[in-house]
Design a protein around this motif. Structure first.
Motif, PDB file in Angstrom:
ATOM      1  N   THR B 185      32.537  58.686  46.006  1.00 37.02           N
ATOM      2  CA  THR B 185      32.279  58.669  47.444  1.00 37.02           C
ATOM      3  C   THR B 185      32.883  57.418  48.079  1.00 37.02           C
ATOM      4  O   THR B 185      33.359  57.462  49.216  1.00 37.02           O
ATOM      5  N   ALA B 189      35.527  57.565  50.979  1.00 31.42           N
ATOM      6  CA  ALA B 189      35.279  56.862  52.248  1.00 31.42           C
ATOM      7  C   ALA B 189      36.487  56.000  52.612  1.00 31.42           C
ATOM      8  O   ALA B 189      36.910  55.958  53.778  1.00 31.42           O
ATOM      9  N   ALA B 351      32.735  62.126  51.358  1.00 35.05           N
ATOM     10  CA  ALA B 351      32.264  60.742  51.209  1.00 35.05           C
ATOM     11  C   ALA B 351      30.812  60.604  51.660  1.00 35.05           C
ATOM     12  O   ALA B 351      30.238  59.511  51.600  1.00 35.05           O
TER      13      ALA B 351
END
Lengths: 81, 522
Positions: B185, B189, B351
């Motif tokens: 994640t 991101a 994300a």
């Protein structure tokens, strides 16, 4: 007496079918639970049942072959005479 | 009996190594039956070797000889039939073995990760690119090219593509993030941020998203305002104020949207397409079946700068209103897109971040007039499914709305919040790598069912790719046809029963659809 085909061949085939059915029937699926497992176990039971039916047919085939072998032996004996 | 569908739900427990042993037993059983078939086949071609001498001919013409020939005539077809049955059983046992092996790989992929998936693939007699994973990011780039090629050219014949892809994604994420917790994640991101910045360079800075209803009313919001549940109405007299302080001419903005919108009934005269309120809405068929609901997505149109969200309003005989939110998949793959159904939203969703598409959908729900307590279901294909689950598990929205059901098709949902109470059905094609793009298997919750299917087994149209909406609609249709016949469909039927009950659908439910256009402000 049939060259490549006789009751021993049928017996051997029967043994292979039995072995195959045993493998499927006793394969371990105990750890598997859930809807997919239920489906798989039902499918396995169906397969084993169908193999049992096949086994019955092969028994009939073997009986027929044995009858032919007996007759052939009688004919051969007649020929010798 | 179904041989193509696998269900993983809250009840599933399994030792995938045991399934591999069972699959190998099945393979051996199949092989033995092929040997049996060959042996029995000899009887089908048996010819009586008894006509060579005068004596034999004489004997064959006797009663005993006649009986013998009759038995031989009986033998041939019986032997042929039994041999054929043995061959069919060999095929069936082989399919069963393949089926078990596939289950082992699905569960290993979901529960044990890349290493176990590679080990089991090899144990089943296959080869796995996971056995020697790339050691560099460049290696993964080459691998991604191979996957793309398989996906585009023979994805229907590569039924474990999705599983392997997911495992490779896990390995890649570990490399990039040093194997730390939440590694993937964090990578996603970072990628989302970079993607957004590149998009800003390509066009201009994003300043939220505008959602326009069929009556011409519009809301403007941003990811930050969404956190405050704020969707600002904009109109000709109230221009949208952007974060940078610039104001835009709302009329011009709306006209731009209407002109470029795929919804506009008459592009030459956008004013004609603007309805007066939501009183005049297209009537539509109530999606009693899940496949009808999913196929509804086909009705949404989109352009690179404008997306579309459908919200269906259902009123049953008792006057109870319920709603279906219908979300499409990714429409734009390049940075700087105006359509929020784009790659940036994809990266944000996986994300675990709020995406512009989530903001747009939430705004559309408010504009549609969904009241607290009204049952709401959300359906989405690809990105739409991930956004659907993100919306339905959003704590603030869950308090505001009564979400009762979620259906995702080919969606990466593994990194999203899980839900114990909400009935969720995730559909995943084993040949589709898209659900794998979050590097995680779908979460398993008490009321979450993930159904996997093998595209080779359901007679799909070869023109459809593994990820296409049509593939998923067809798979669901086949589940519905099998209703009540296959224990594998039990979990899906239970989800569907809950859906119908929770939505309050009856035979006399009337349905309408509201189309919302969405675009980023740039």
């Amino acid at each position: 007496m049939f060259g490549t085909f006789n009751s021993s061949d049928v017996g051997h085939a029967l043994g292979l079918i039995d072995h195959s059915a045993s493998l499927l029937a006793y394969t371990n699926l105990t750890s598997w639970q859930g809807p997919a497992a239920t489906s798989a176990k039902n499918r396995r039971a169906q397969l084993v049942g169908e193999l049992h039916n096949l086994r019955v047919e092969v028994y009939q085939l073997r009986a027929l072959v044995e009858d032919i072998e007996v007759l052939a032996a009688q004919l051969r004996a007649g020929a010798v005479l | 009996m179904s041989s193509w569908l696998w269900v993983r739900d809250g009840e599933t427990k399994v030792d995938s190594s045991q399934l591999v042993s069972a699959a190998l037993d099945g393979q051996k059983a199949s092989s033995l039956l092929i040997d049996a078939q060959v042996m029995l086949q000899g009887g089908a071609f048996f010819t009586a070797p008894l006509l060579g001498s005068e004596q034999w001919v004489e004997l064959m013409e006797s009663t005993l000889g006649g009986e013998y020939l009759a038995l031989v005539a009986e033998l041939r077809p019986l032997a042929a039939a039994v041999a054929q049955s043995a061959g069919q059983m060999a095929t069936t046992a082989g399919q069963f073995a393949t089926w078990l092996g596939q289950a082992a790989l699905i569960y290993a992929s979901a529960e044990s990760g890349a290493a176990q998936l590679a080990a089991l693939t090899v144990a089943l007699g296959g080869t796995s690119s996971l056995s020697t994973p790339p050691s560099t990011v460049a290696g993964y780039a080459r691998l991604a090219g191979d996957y793309l090629s398989q996906f585009l050219h023979r994805s229907q014949e590569a039924p474990t593509l999705g599983l392997e892809g997911q495992a490779h994604m896990q390995n890649l994420a570990q490399q990039l993030a040093g194997g730390g917790p939440g590694g993937f994640t964090a990578v996603a991101a970072g990628a989302a941020l970079t993607w957004g910045r590149v998009g800003d360079l390509f066009s201009s800075k994003r300043e939220g998203v505008v959602i326009v209803g069929p009556d011409g009313t519009a809301r403007w919001s941003t990811r930050s305002l969404f956190m405050l549940s704020t969707f600002l109405p904009i109109s000709s007299s109230e221009p949208a104020k952007t974060k940078s302080g610039r104001t835009r001419d709302a009329v011009r903005l709306l006209t731009d949207i209407r002109l470029s919108s795929p919804v506009s009934a008459d592009r030459a005269n956008p004013a004609k397409s603007v309805l007066s309120g939501f009183e005049v809405l297209p009537k539509t068929v109530t999606p009693m079946r899940a496949s009808t609901l999913l196929s509804r997505i086909e009705k949404s149109r989109a352009a690179s700068d404008v997306g579309q969200i459908q919200i269906m309003k259902h009123v049953n005989r008792a006057g109870t209103t319920s709603w279906s939110v219908v979300l499409s998949g990714t429409q734009s793959w390049l940075p700087g897109a105006g359509n929020p159904q784009d790659m940036e939203s994809n990266l944000q969703v996986v994300a675990g971040q709020v995406s512009d598409q989530e903001v747009a959908a939430a705004a559309a729900m408010e504009m549609a007039g969904i009241r607290p307590g009204d049952p709401v279901e959300i359906v989405g294909h690809s990105q739409g499914g991930a956004v659907a689950l993100a919306l339905a598990t959003n704590p603030a929205l869950s308090k505001q709305y009564n979400f009762v059901s979620v259906l995702t098709a080919g969606s990466p949902t593994g990194t999203l919040r899980s839900t114990r109470t909400l009935p969720v059905l995730n559909l995943e094609n084993l040949a589709d790598p898209v659900p794998a793009l979050d590097a995680a298997a779908s979460r398993r919750g008490k009321n979450t069912v993930t159904a996997y299917f093998d595209p080779r087994e359901i007679g799909l149209n070869k023109k459809l790719t593994a990820h296409s909406l049509g593939t998923y609609v067809e798979a669901l249709r086949q589940v519905e046809v099998r209703e009540g016949l296959d224990p594998m469909t039990k979990s899906i039927e239970e989800w569907q029963d809950k859906r119908i009950e929770n939505m309050g659908f009856t035979d006399e439910t009337a349905s309408e659809v509201i189309y919302f256009d969405t675009t980023r402000v740039r």
